[in-house]
Design an enzyme around this catalytic site. Structure first.
Site, PDB file in Angstrom:
ATOM      1  N   HIS A 265      36.088  36.658  46.527  1.00  0.00           N
ATOM      2  CA  HIS A 265      36.368  35.356  45.894  1.00  0.00           C
ATOM      3  C   HIS A 265      35.803  35.409  44.473  1.00  0.00           C
ATOM      4  O   HIS A 265      36.295  36.140  43.637  1.00  0.00           O
ATOM      5  CB  HIS A 265      35.735  34.263  46.774  1.00  0.00           C
ATOM      6  CG  HIS A 265      36.150  32.861  46.464  1.00  0.00           C
ATOM      7  ND1 HIS A 265      37.055  32.526  45.500  1.00  0.00           N
ATOM      8  CD2 HIS A 265      35.766  31.678  47.021  1.00  0.00           C
ATOM      9  CE1 HIS A 265      37.213  31.222  45.468  1.00  0.00           C
ATOM     10  NE2 HIS A 265      36.440  30.675  46.385  1.00  0.00           N
ATOM     11  N   HIS A 306      46.233  38.643  45.073  1.00  0.00           N
ATOM     12  CA  HIS A 306      45.815  37.263  45.306  1.00  0.00           C
ATOM     13  C   HIS A 306      46.497  36.769  46.568  1.00  0.00           C
ATOM     14  O   HIS A 306      47.652  37.129  46.819  1.00  0.00           O
ATOM     15  CB  HIS A 306      46.203  36.378  44.110  1.00  0.00           C
ATOM     16  CG  HIS A 306      45.497  35.072  44.099  1.00  0.00           C
ATOM     17  ND1 HIS A 306      45.955  33.993  44.807  1.00  0.00           N
ATOM     18  CD2 HIS A 306      44.341  34.682  43.510  1.00  0.00           C
ATOM     19  CE1 HIS A 306      45.122  32.990  44.635  1.00  0.00           C
ATOM     20  NE2 HIS A 306      44.129  33.384  43.862  1.00  0.00           N
ATOM     21  N   ASP A 362      40.452  37.336  37.427  1.00  0.00           N
ATOM     22  CA  ASP A 362      39.192  38.042  37.203  1.00  0.00           C
ATOM     23  C   ASP A 362      39.343  39.394  36.522  1.00  0.00           C
ATOM     24  O   ASP A 362      38.356  40.029  36.188  1.00  0.00           O
ATOM     25  CB  ASP A 362      38.467  38.237  38.541  1.00  0.00           C
ATOM     26  CG  ASP A 362      37.898  36.920  39.028  1.00  0.00           C
ATOM     27  OD1 ASP A 362      37.402  36.172  38.181  1.00  0.00           O
ATOM     28  OD2 ASP A 362      37.969  36.652  40.229  1.00  0.00           O
TER      29      ASP A 362
HETATM   30  N1  ACO Z   1      43.908  46.977  45.722  1.00  0.00           N
HETATM   31  C1  ACO Z   1      44.643  47.768  46.561  1.00  0.00           C
HETATM   32  N2  ACO Z   1      45.362  47.313  47.604  1.00  0.00           N
HETATM   33  C2  ACO Z   1      45.338  45.981  47.816  1.00  0.00           C
HETATM   34  C3  ACO Z   1      44.611  45.101  46.988  1.00  0.00           C
HETATM   35  C4  ACO Z   1      43.882  45.634  45.908  1.00  0.00           C
HETATM   36  N3  ACO Z   1      43.183  44.857  45.091  1.00  0.00           N
HETATM   37  N4  ACO Z   1      44.770  43.836  47.443  1.00  0.00           N
HETATM   38  C5  ACO Z   1      45.574  43.916  48.501  1.00  0.00           C
HETATM   39  N5  ACO Z   1      45.917  45.220  48.737  1.00  0.00           N
HETATM   40  C6  ACO Z   1      46.824  45.711  49.769  1.00  0.00           C
HETATM   41  C7  ACO Z   1      46.176  45.723  51.149  1.00  0.00           C
HETATM   42  O1  ACO Z   1      45.558  46.958  51.417  1.00  0.00           O
HETATM   43  C8  ACO Z   1      47.375  45.446  52.034  1.00  0.00           C
HETATM   44  O2  ACO Z   1      48.096  46.660  52.161  1.00  0.00           O
HETATM   45  P1  ACO Z   1      48.900  46.994  53.548  1.00  0.00           P
HETATM   46  O3  ACO Z   1      49.948  45.933  53.692  1.00  0.00           O
HETATM   47  O4  ACO Z   1      49.445  48.362  53.353  1.00  0.00           O
HETATM   48  O5  ACO Z   1      47.856  46.937  54.639  1.00  0.00           O
HETATM   49  C9  ACO Z   1      48.245  44.496  51.227  1.00  0.00           C
HETATM   50  O6  ACO Z   1      47.925  44.792  49.852  1.00  0.00           O
HETATM   51  C10 ACO Z   1      47.940  43.025  51.519  1.00  0.00           C
HETATM   52  O7  ACO Z   1      46.527  42.805  51.375  1.00  0.00           O
HETATM   53  P2  ACO Z   1      45.692  41.645  52.060  1.00  0.00           P
HETATM   54  O8  ACO Z   1      44.266  42.008  52.020  1.00  0.00           O
HETATM   55  O9  ACO Z   1      46.306  41.339  53.393  1.00  0.00           O
HETATM   56  O10 ACO Z   1      46.007  40.444  51.099  1.00  0.00           O
HETATM   57  P3  ACO Z   1      45.212  39.107  51.022  1.00  0.00           P
HETATM   58  O11 ACO Z   1      46.167  38.100  50.521  1.00  0.00           O
HETATM   59  O12 ACO Z   1      44.515  38.819  52.304  1.00  0.00           O
HETATM   60  O13 ACO Z   1      44.088  39.458  49.944  1.00  0.00           O
HETATM   61  C11 ACO Z   1      42.680  39.483  48.055  1.00  0.00           C
HETATM   62  C12 ACO Z   1      43.912  38.835  48.736  1.00  0.00           C
HETATM   63  C13 ACO Z   1      41.437  39.298  48.937  1.00  0.00           C
HETATM   64  C14 ACO Z   1      42.446  38.759  46.735  1.00  0.00           C
HETATM   65  C15 ACO Z   1      42.962  40.990  47.835  1.00  0.00           C
HETATM   66  O14 ACO Z   1      44.125  41.172  47.059  1.00  0.00           O
HETATM   67  C16 ACO Z   1      41.781  41.714  47.191  1.00  0.00           C
HETATM   68  O15 ACO Z   1      40.874  42.153  47.911  1.00  0.00           O
HETATM   69  N6  ACO Z   1      41.776  41.864  45.829  1.00  0.00           N
HETATM   70  C17 ACO Z   1      40.653  42.463  45.150  1.00  0.00           C
HETATM   71  C18 ACO Z   1      39.537  41.452  45.010  1.00  0.00           C
HETATM   72  C19 ACO Z   1      39.833  40.404  43.969  1.00  0.00           C
HETATM   73  O16 ACO Z   1      40.260  40.699  42.867  1.00  0.00           O
HETATM   74  N7  ACO Z   1      39.571  39.133  44.328  1.00  0.00           N
HETATM   75  C20 ACO Z   1      39.721  37.994  43.421  1.00  0.00           C
HETATM   76  C21 ACO Z   1      40.759  37.061  43.918  1.00  0.00           C
HETATM   77  S1  ACO Z   1      41.013  35.787  42.714  1.00  0.00           S
HETATM   78  C22 ACO Z   1      39.753  34.688  43.010  1.00  0.00           C
HETATM   79  O17 ACO Z   1      39.162  34.592  44.050  1.00  0.00           O
HETATM   80  C23 ACO Z   1      39.394  33.841  41.878  1.00  0.00           C
END
Ligand code: ACO
Length: 428
Positions: A265, A306, A362
């Site tokens: 987050h 996201h 971010d």
């Molecule tokens: N890098 C690489 N792969 C990713 C990333 C990433 N940053 N984010 C998602 N994926 C992939 C997952 O591995 C998954 O792959 P799969 O379908 O082959 O298993 C797919 O994309 C979907 O990912 P989920 O984790 O299910 O997506 P979710 O919507 O739950 O996650 C999140 C959103 C937590 C923001 C995620 O994208 C992440 O961890 N990003 C990096 C952390 C980040 O930047 N957070 C800030 C968010 S903005 C905020 O809070 C203000």
């Protein structure tokens, strides 16, 4: 009224649930009576398909990459308003006119100090305490100072609490920073703007003149506007849930700060800077991207992806622009080259395209903060200052709802069946 029919294939029982029409977004099936009429709960971990409340504050369209506060597009608010006007908008529902703006700003300035005995709390923290740990504790202790204005059913008490929180957050944040570096805390100045004051309290020293750089002041103001609210994200939902028990708003917002701290987050911009520093050079990017794509590595491209935005994060576009303005004023940061190259590669790579992973808010904000000499441990604290406006607006909306109830989710129990407690000597 449109309804959705639920049919139980086992016993043929049918239940009709009304469909609620939003101003924008997907229609919402009201399943409030499902358990009573049908005997079933619904199961939706992570709230992937569940609206937890009704709200009039913020709307975001993840497919179109749109964000609006009270109906106003974020791009217009970032360009034409300052952060305190945005706070007013979130709290009161309308933008202030010139007179209301001045009254609100004066009120924020009037509340920006913290009591001396609260200031002494900082002495109890170890010098290496994480600033978020200090902020969480100090914000929750505000309820010990203002219990005379904590009647949550009273409009004026709610509004003065909102203004107090917004006003005191920069002072608390700066005191957390000063404590962590062993410097004396600096008192706020009434002649400075909200973000100018924050920079002044963080970077000035007694006996040393400090001039606020207007580029930094405006960049922080825009960042705060972009971070001010984001509808039912994890920390805001936490504030609503904590507040639904009737606990005081300072305690509810401390719970929001705790939630924001997590790397999935608000901790993401800190993680982005650490990631860029680990990558080090543009020549290491290909190797890093290969690791990100390897499911077994556990490495993610921080600042990408996201839960809701599945095209682009509109805040990321504005922040990238602000990042360039800040670097034009402060000098180049090689991390920007790394970030831009990573973005370029990721946006053309099928792994990221197929999963709809785009830079989020971010990805560039960390570079701005670090150029302004704000240490990484303070990034989430900056986010918390801005998000306080959203948290308190949602808390007010929740607590003033007609028939407001304590939030109490149900569960799918998959543990042991009923069994008897064995005597101690028969246990494994
Ligand atoms: N890098 C690489 N792969 C990713 C990333 C990433 N940053 N984010 C998602 N994926 C992939 C997952 O591995 C998954 O792959 P799969 O379908 O082959 O298993 C797919 O994309 C979907 O990912 P989920 O984790 O299910 O997506 P979710 O919507 O739950 O996650 C999140 C959103 C937590 C923001 C995620 O994208 C992440 O961890 N990003 C990096 C952390 C980040 O930047 N957070 C800030 C968010 S903005 C905020 O809070 C203000």
């Amino acid at each position: 009224m449109t309804t959705i029919t639920f049919k139980n294939d086992v016993n043929g029982k049918v239940a009709q649930m009304p469909v609620l029409e939003p101003t924008y977004g997907a229609p919402v099936v009201d399943i409030g009576k499902l358990a009573k009429e049908f005997g079933y709960f619904t199961y939706d971990p992570g709230f992937m398909s569940t609206a937890s409340c009704q709200s009039t504050i913020t709307y975001l369209d993840g497919d179109k990459g749109e964000l609006m506060y009270r109906g106003y597009p974020i791009e217009q608010l970032a360009e034409q308003c300052n952060f305190l006007e945005v706070c007013y908008l979130l709290l009161y529902g309308e933008l202030p006119n010139a007179e209301k703006k001045q009254i609100f700003e004066t009120s924020i300035t009037r509340h920006n100090r913290i009591r001396e005995n609260l200031r002494r709390f900082f002495n109890g923290f170890n010098h290496d305490a994480h600033p978020m740990a200090m902020m969480m504790a100090v914000v929750s202790s505000l309820s010990a100072f203002f219990h005379d204005r904590l009647n949550i059913q009273d409009y004026e008490d709610r509004m003065v609490t909102a203004r107090r929180l917004i006003a005191k957050m920069p002072t608390i944040a700066a005191a957390c920073y000063k404590h962590s570096i062993g410097d004396p805390a600096i008192y706020p100045r009434d002649d400075l703007s909200y973000t100018g004051n924050l920079l002044y309290m963080m970077f000035s020293l007694p006996g040393k003149r400090y001039e606020v750089n207007p580029v930094a002041e405006r960049a922080m103001d825009v960042l705060f506007t972009l971070h001010a609210d984001h509808e039912q994200n994890a920390s805001t939902s936490t504030v609503r849930l904590a507040g639904s028990s009737g606990t005081n708003p300072y305690a509810a917002i401390a719970a929001g700060i705790a939630t924001l701290w997590g790397p999935a987050h608000g901790g993401a911009n800190e993680a982005v800077i650490r990631m860029l520093d680990r990558i080090g050079e543009v020549s290491n990017i290909d190797h890093f991207i290969a690791k990100v794509k390897d499911k077994n590595s556990g490495v993610r491209l921080m600042g990408f992806g996201h839960r809701v935005y599945k095209s682009f994060d509109p805040r990321a576009k504005i922040i990238k622009e602000v990042c360039h303005q800040v670097l034009d004023s402060y000098g180049h940061d090689p991390r920007l080259d790394l970030a831009m190259r990573l973005e370029e590669i990721a946006l053309s790579d099928p792994y990221f395209i197929e999963r709809k992973l785009y830079p989020n808010v971010d990805f560039y904000s960390g570079i701005i903060y670090s150029t302004l000499k704000i240490p990484v441990e303070m990034f989430t604290v900056m986010f918390a200052i801005a998000r306080t406006a959203g948290w308190i607006s949602h808390w007010i909306e929740m607590i003033t709802e007609k028939d407001q109830k304590i939030g109490r989710p149900r569960q799918l129990y998959v543990g042991a069946s009923r069994r008897d407690v064995p005597p101690l000597n028969e246990r494994n």
